[in-house]
Design a protein around this motif. Structure first.
Motif, PDB file in Angstrom:
ATOM      1  N   MET A 148      30.856  16.573  50.925  1.00 42.30           N
ATOM      2  CA  MET A 148      30.604  17.230  52.197  1.00 42.30           C
ATOM      3  C   MET A 148      30.931  18.719  52.159  1.00 42.30           C
ATOM      4  O   MET A 148      30.458  19.485  52.995  1.00 42.30           O
ATOM      5  CB  MET A 148      31.383  16.526  53.312  1.00 42.30           C
ATOM      6  CG  MET A 148      30.881  15.114  53.584  1.00 42.30           C
ATOM      7  SD  MET A 148      31.919  14.196  54.752  1.00 42.30           S
ATOM      8  CE  MET A 148      31.528  15.051  56.278  1.00 42.30           C
ATOM      9  N   LYS A 149      31.725  19.138  51.183  1.00 40.52           N
ATOM     10  CA  LYS A 149      32.048  20.555  51.032  1.00 40.52           C
ATOM     11  C   LYS A 149      31.118  21.276  50.063  1.00 40.52           C
ATOM     12  O   LYS A 149      30.889  22.481  50.192  1.00 40.52           O
ATOM     13  CB  LYS A 149      33.490  20.712  50.542  1.00 40.52           C
ATOM     14  CG  LYS A 149      34.541  20.451  51.595  1.00 40.52           C
ATOM     15  CD  LYS A 149      35.942  20.629  51.020  1.00 40.52           C
ATOM     16  CE  LYS A 149      37.010  20.422  52.078  1.00 40.52           C
ATOM     17  NZ  LYS A 149      38.388  20.544  51.521  1.00 40.52           N
ATOM     18  N   GLU A 155      23.989  18.170  57.897  1.00 37.35           N
ATOM     19  CA  GLU A 155      24.546  16.981  58.529  1.00 37.35           C
ATOM     20  C   GLU A 155      24.540  15.825  57.537  1.00 37.35           C
ATOM     21  O   GLU A 155      23.664  15.736  56.682  1.00 37.35           O
ATOM     22  CB  GLU A 155      23.725  16.612  59.772  1.00 37.35           C
ATOM     23  CG  GLU A 155      24.327  15.522  60.620  1.00 37.35           C
ATOM     24  CD  GLU A 155      23.575  15.339  61.927  1.00 37.35           C
ATOM     25  OE1 GLU A 155      24.198  15.465  62.994  1.00 37.35           O
ATOM     26  OE2 GLU A 155      22.346  15.080  61.868  1.00 37.35           O
ATOM     27  N   TYR A 156      25.536  14.946  57.677  1.00 36.36           N
ATOM     28  CA  TYR A 156      25.639  13.769  56.821  1.00 36.36           C
ATOM     29  C   TYR A 156      25.594  12.519  57.680  1.00 36.36           C
ATOM     30  O   TYR A 156      26.196  12.465  58.759  1.00 36.36           O
ATOM     31  CB  TYR A 156      26.934  13.802  56.007  1.00 36.36           C
ATOM     32  CG  TYR A 156      26.946  14.930  55.006  1.00 36.36           C
ATOM     33  CD1 TYR A 156      26.430  14.760  53.730  1.00 36.36           C
ATOM     34  CD2 TYR A 156      27.438  16.188  55.366  1.00 36.36           C
ATOM     35  CE1 TYR A 156      26.410  15.801  52.826  1.00 36.36           C
ATOM     36  CE2 TYR A 156      27.415  17.235  54.463  1.00 36.36           C
ATOM     37  CZ  TYR A 156      26.904  17.037  53.195  1.00 36.36           C
ATOM     38  OH  TYR A 156      26.874  18.079  52.300  1.00 36.36           O
ATOM     39  N   PRO A 203      29.048  19.341  57.816  1.00 40.11           N
ATOM     40  CA  PRO A 203      29.757  19.649  56.554  1.00 40.11           C
ATOM     41  C   PRO A 203      31.190  20.059  56.827  1.00 40.11           C
ATOM     42  O   PRO A 203      31.521  20.529  57.920  1.00 40.11           O
ATOM     43  CB  PRO A 203      28.936  20.810  55.970  1.00 40.11           C
ATOM     44  CG  PRO A 203      28.265  21.438  57.157  1.00 40.11           C
ATOM     45  CD  PRO A 203      27.990  20.319  58.120  1.00 40.11           C
TER      46      PRO A 203
END
Length: 204
Positions: A148-149, A155-156, A203
């Motif tokens: 996520m970084k 968006e996840y 994120p």
């Protein structure tokens, strides 16, 4: 190596793994996600591992290494490509013509079919699991933090079953919120699962 480290844990893309570590990744996937497949098709874990080894898209997978061994995995799919591509001929060679064809159909539906609702700027997090010997050590948290970084998505999105309370709590700590519920299929309801929950986050 393109990786993130914290104490003993190193997170890296599966393209950086050696052959032994890649075999560990496949074994962890099988032990984490293929129990129902094993029961339904009546095949041994070793046979499943041999049959699906070819299907992994290494670029989509990330592994957490603990003392150089794979302790956890996660995959991130896109709106045009999932994290597996199955060859029906290989599955038929391992399982037999009829059973292999049925397995190919089921696996493609679950793990290969593109997610039409996913947008180009969204990453789909899937196949999150940790080795039993490494649970409670922050492996899953670090895997998710890493992707996520470092990945370039706005968006996840992920999916989790309602009975997986520990995973839901972890995802909430990482900022995921529930945005959709879906009634579980019959075979899941037979195992006490009522819903598939869909969560999303930005994120880190």
């Amino acid at each position: 190596m393109n990786a993130t480290a914290l104490d003993e844990i190193v997170v890296t893309n599966a393209t950086e793994l050696n052959e032994e570590q890649m075999e560990q990744l496949v074994s962890l996937f099988v032990s984490g996600f293929m129990h129902d497949f094993e029961k339904y098709f009546r095949v041994k874990p070793a046979a499943i591992k041999s049959a699906i080894r070819h299907s992994f898209i290494a670029e989509h997978y990330y592994a957490a290494l603990l003392d150089t061994k794979v302790a956890g995995i996660v995959a991130v799919s896109t709106n045009y490509r999932r994290s597996h591509e199955f060859d029906k001929k290989i599955l038929q060679r391992e399982f037999g013509r009829v059973k292999g064809a049925l397995a190919a159909s089921q696996l493609r539906k679950e793990l290969e079919q593109p997610l039409e609702q996913l947008q180009y700027n969204q990453g789909y997090i899937e196949c999150v699991t940790t080795h039993t010997s490494a649970r409670g050590k922050g492996v899953a948290s670090q895997l998710l933090n890493h992707v996520m970084k470092t990945l370039n998505y706005d968006e996840y999105i992920l999916e989790v079953i309602d009975t997986n309370v520990g995973a839901i709590r972890l995802y909430e700590k990482l900022g995921f919120t529930l945005f959709r519920r879906q009634k579980a299929e019959l075979f899941l309801r037979m195992n006490g699962i009522k819903e598939r929950l869909f969560m999303k986050a930005g994120p880190l």
